[in-house]
Design an enzyme around this catalytic site. Sequence first.
Site, PDB file in Angstrom:
ATOM      1  CG  ASP A   8      12.690 -19.159  -0.073  1.00  0.00           C
ATOM      2  OD1 ASP A   8      11.681 -19.057   0.672  1.00  0.00           O
ATOM      3  OD2 ASP A   8      13.661 -18.376  -0.018  1.00  0.00           O
ATOM      4  CB  CYS A  65      11.217 -15.878  -0.610  1.00  0.00           C
ATOM      5  SG  CYS A  65      11.474 -14.136  -0.936  1.00  0.00           S
ATOM      6  CB  THR A  67      11.973 -10.198   2.318  1.00  0.00           C
ATOM      7  OG1 THR A  67      12.647 -10.642   1.129  1.00  0.00           O
ATOM      8  CG2 THR A  67      12.928 -10.224   3.507  1.00  0.00           C
ATOM      9  N   GLY A  68       9.793 -11.820   0.442  1.00  0.00           N
ATOM     10  CA  GLY A  68       9.084 -11.613  -0.828  1.00  0.00           C
ATOM     11  C   GLY A  68       9.955 -10.917  -1.859  1.00  0.00           C
ATOM     12  CG  HIS A  98      -3.274   2.168 -10.933  1.00  0.00           C
ATOM     13  ND1 HIS A  98      -2.836   3.346 -10.373  1.00  0.00           N
ATOM     14  CD2 HIS A  98      -4.625   2.180 -10.838  1.00  0.00           C
ATOM     15  CE1 HIS A  98      -3.889   4.052  -9.953  1.00  0.00           C
ATOM     16  NE2 HIS A  98      -4.979   3.356 -10.205  1.00  0.00           N
ATOM     17  CG  HIS A 134      -3.438   2.652 -15.501  1.00  0.00           C
ATOM     18  ND1 HIS A 134      -2.543   3.325 -14.708  1.00  0.00           N
ATOM     19  CD2 HIS A 134      -4.671   2.993 -15.041  1.00  0.00           C
ATOM     20  CE1 HIS A 134      -3.188   4.030 -13.799  1.00  0.00           C
ATOM     21  NE2 HIS A 134      -4.485   3.851 -13.984  1.00  0.00           N
TER      22      HIS A 134
END
Length: 147
Positions: A8, A65, A67-68, A98, A134
């Site tokens: 963004d 973005c 903050t992510g 993992h 996993h």
Amino acid sequence: MKIAIGCDHAGILLKDTVMECVRAMGHEPVYMGCPDANSCDYPIYGRAVAKAVKSGQCDMGILMCGTGCGISLAANRIPGIRCVNCSDVATARLSREHNDANVISIGSRIVGTELACDLIKAFLSTPFSNGPRHIKRIEMIDSLPLE
Ligand code: RB5
């Protein structure tokens, strides 16, 4: 690999760094917007990158973005997308080993350019461990009942 990249208006601060880092690793960046630094809505670009990875058009994705957080939440609404918001290299590596994460999200207001590139290097160069425990847990993400 083809790497879908989206962000963004806040994440666009990291765009050039990320594109260059991907190229330097010998991968092909495929930029999916936003077009410029004008205010826009992160779900659009999180969704675009997620769909490109889900469809096989791209192998993996990178989102940015402020903050992510928001853009990773949007990407994770697409089944089969495992997007991780990372701000340390160990998490970027372990999310591949993992969790077989296929999209990484980075906060441009949290992470500087050097660290962003280190995160991408760790993420794109680490293979999934293929460990049976996993694999089982990743399958459970989509198979556990919703209610
Ligand atoms: C935009 O101001 C900001 O809210 C956005 O980039 C992101 O940080 C949201 O999670």
